[in-house]
Design a protein around this motif. Sequence first.
Motif, short mmCIF file in Angstrom:
data_model
loop_
_atom_site.label_atom_id
_atom_site.label_comp_id
_atom_site.label_asym_id
_atom_site.label_seq_id
_atom_site.Cartn_x
_atom_site.Cartn_y
_atom_site.Cartn_z
N HIS A 48 0.80 -1.23 0.00
CA HIS A 48 0.00 0.00 0.00
C HIS A 48 0.83 1.28 0.00
CE1 HIS A 48 -2.21 -3.35 1.76
NE2 HIS A 48 -3.29 -2.82 1.25
N TYR A 74 -3.23 -3.75 11.82
CA TYR A 74 -4.51 -3.49 11.17
C TYR A 74 -5.49 -2.71 12.07
CZ TYR A 74 -3.33 -6.94 7.54
OH TYR A 74 -2.75 -7.63 6.50
N TYR A 90 -5.64 3.16 3.54
CA TYR A 90 -5.61 2.26 2.39
C TYR A 90 -4.88 1.00 2.85
CZ TYR A 90 -3.74 0.73 -2.22
OH TYR A 90 -3.37 0.03 -3.35
N GLN A 92 -7.36 -2.07 3.94
CA GLN A 92 -8.32 -3.08 4.38
C GLN A 92 -9.28 -3.55 3.28
OE1 GLN A 92 -10.86 -1.34 7.53
NE2 GLN A 92 -10.37 0.65 6.65
N THR A 93 -9.86 -4.72 3.52
CA THR A 93 -10.84 -5.31 2.60
C THR A 93 -12.25 -5.02 3.11
OG1 THR A 93 -10.80 -7.40 3.83
CG2 THR A 93 -9.25 -7.18 1.99
N GLU A 114 -12.05 0.76 -4.86
CA GLU A 114 -11.35 -0.52 -4.82
C GLU A 114 -10.10 -0.39 -5.67
OE1 GLU A 114 -14.17 -3.34 -6.33
OE2 GLU A 114 -15.27 -3.44 -4.43
N GLN A 117 -6.03 -6.19 -5.38
CA GLN A 117 -6.35 -7.43 -4.68
C GLN A 117 -5.06 -8.13 -4.25
OE1 GLN A 117 -8.37 -8.78 -8.27
NE2 GLN A 117 -10.21 -9.18 -7.06
N ASN A 209 -1.12 -13.27 4.79
CA ASN A 209 -1.61 -12.18 3.93
C ASN A 209 -0.48 -11.71 3.03
OD1 ASN A 209 -2.87 -12.17 6.73
ND2 ASN A 209 -4.39 -11.03 5.58
N ASN A 211 0.55 -8.89 1.81
CA ASN A 211 1.39 -7.74 2.16
C ASN A 211 2.53 -8.13 3.10
OD1 ASN A 211 -0.89 -8.03 4.01
ND2 ASN A 211 -0.17 -6.18 5.02
N ASN A 236 -8.71 -4.36 -1.91
CA ASN A 236 -8.24 -3.47 -0.86
C ASN A 236 -8.76 -2.07 -1.16
OD1 ASN A 236 -5.39 -4.53 0.89
ND2 ASN A 236 -6.54 -5.87 -0.45
#
Length: 278
Positions: A48, A74, A90, A92-93, A114, A117, A209, A211, A236
Amino acid sequence: MKKLFAIFTIAILALTLAACGGAKDEATKKEGKGGNKTLVVGASAVPHAEVLEAAKPLLKEKGIDLKVQVFTDYILPNVALHDGEIDANYFQTPGYLELQMKENKDFDFVSVGEIHQEPIGVYSKKYKSLDDLPKGAKIIMSDSFSDHGRILPIFEKAGLIKLKEGVGANARVEDIVENPKNLDFSTLIEAKLLASSFENGEGDAVVINTNYVLEAGINAKEYQIAREGDDVVPANLVVVNSKDKDNEEINTLVEVLKSKEIQKFIEEKYKGAVLSVK
């Protein structure tokens, strides 16, 4: 008496100037260099913050100075957004955003775009495929329940478990109705610790995850034994307080992040590990 009056007048004047200065600071704190607007966005380090850094020159051309505030978990990005410390976040889902708003009734957030992904993957140093996992294999995964609805279907699709019918993206471990190999999904840890757990050789497989895989430099080609299907991966989001959903600078940010230039950056930088939303 005149001296006392003069002192009193000076004191009132000083307070007035201070108040005016404070008001001016508040009014201009969003101004960047050369009269540009300043936008502060909170983000996870990878990918991100890297995507936002790539967007900086494009935003500057549009009169916006972007400041990126990096978070390592998070929880804090949403707290900072609620407290007004940042203009947007910027990281989170939709599932995580929904869960956070249910757990924190004072959060009044909305997604404004959006962007990309990140398929969640299953990683193992001991086995080459999900089918190779032995009976009672220990699976380590995130303690964020919003991820479980993404993780468990990976195992179901491989035929290792069966979930209660209709649970979909809300699947939880307790929704497993068939588990022939008796896979152990009981070890839940904070998402940012998953990569370290994998590198330390803990468990038989670790679900990480993307990231954090990128941040830790884990070789996905060598160690990833399964991942979400691209067709089911949630996006995301860029998230703001509801009152800012029509903010001009926020809309410009989203426009730039969805531009062909940034899509190309994502494709070339992450080579399929991160997918831009068209």
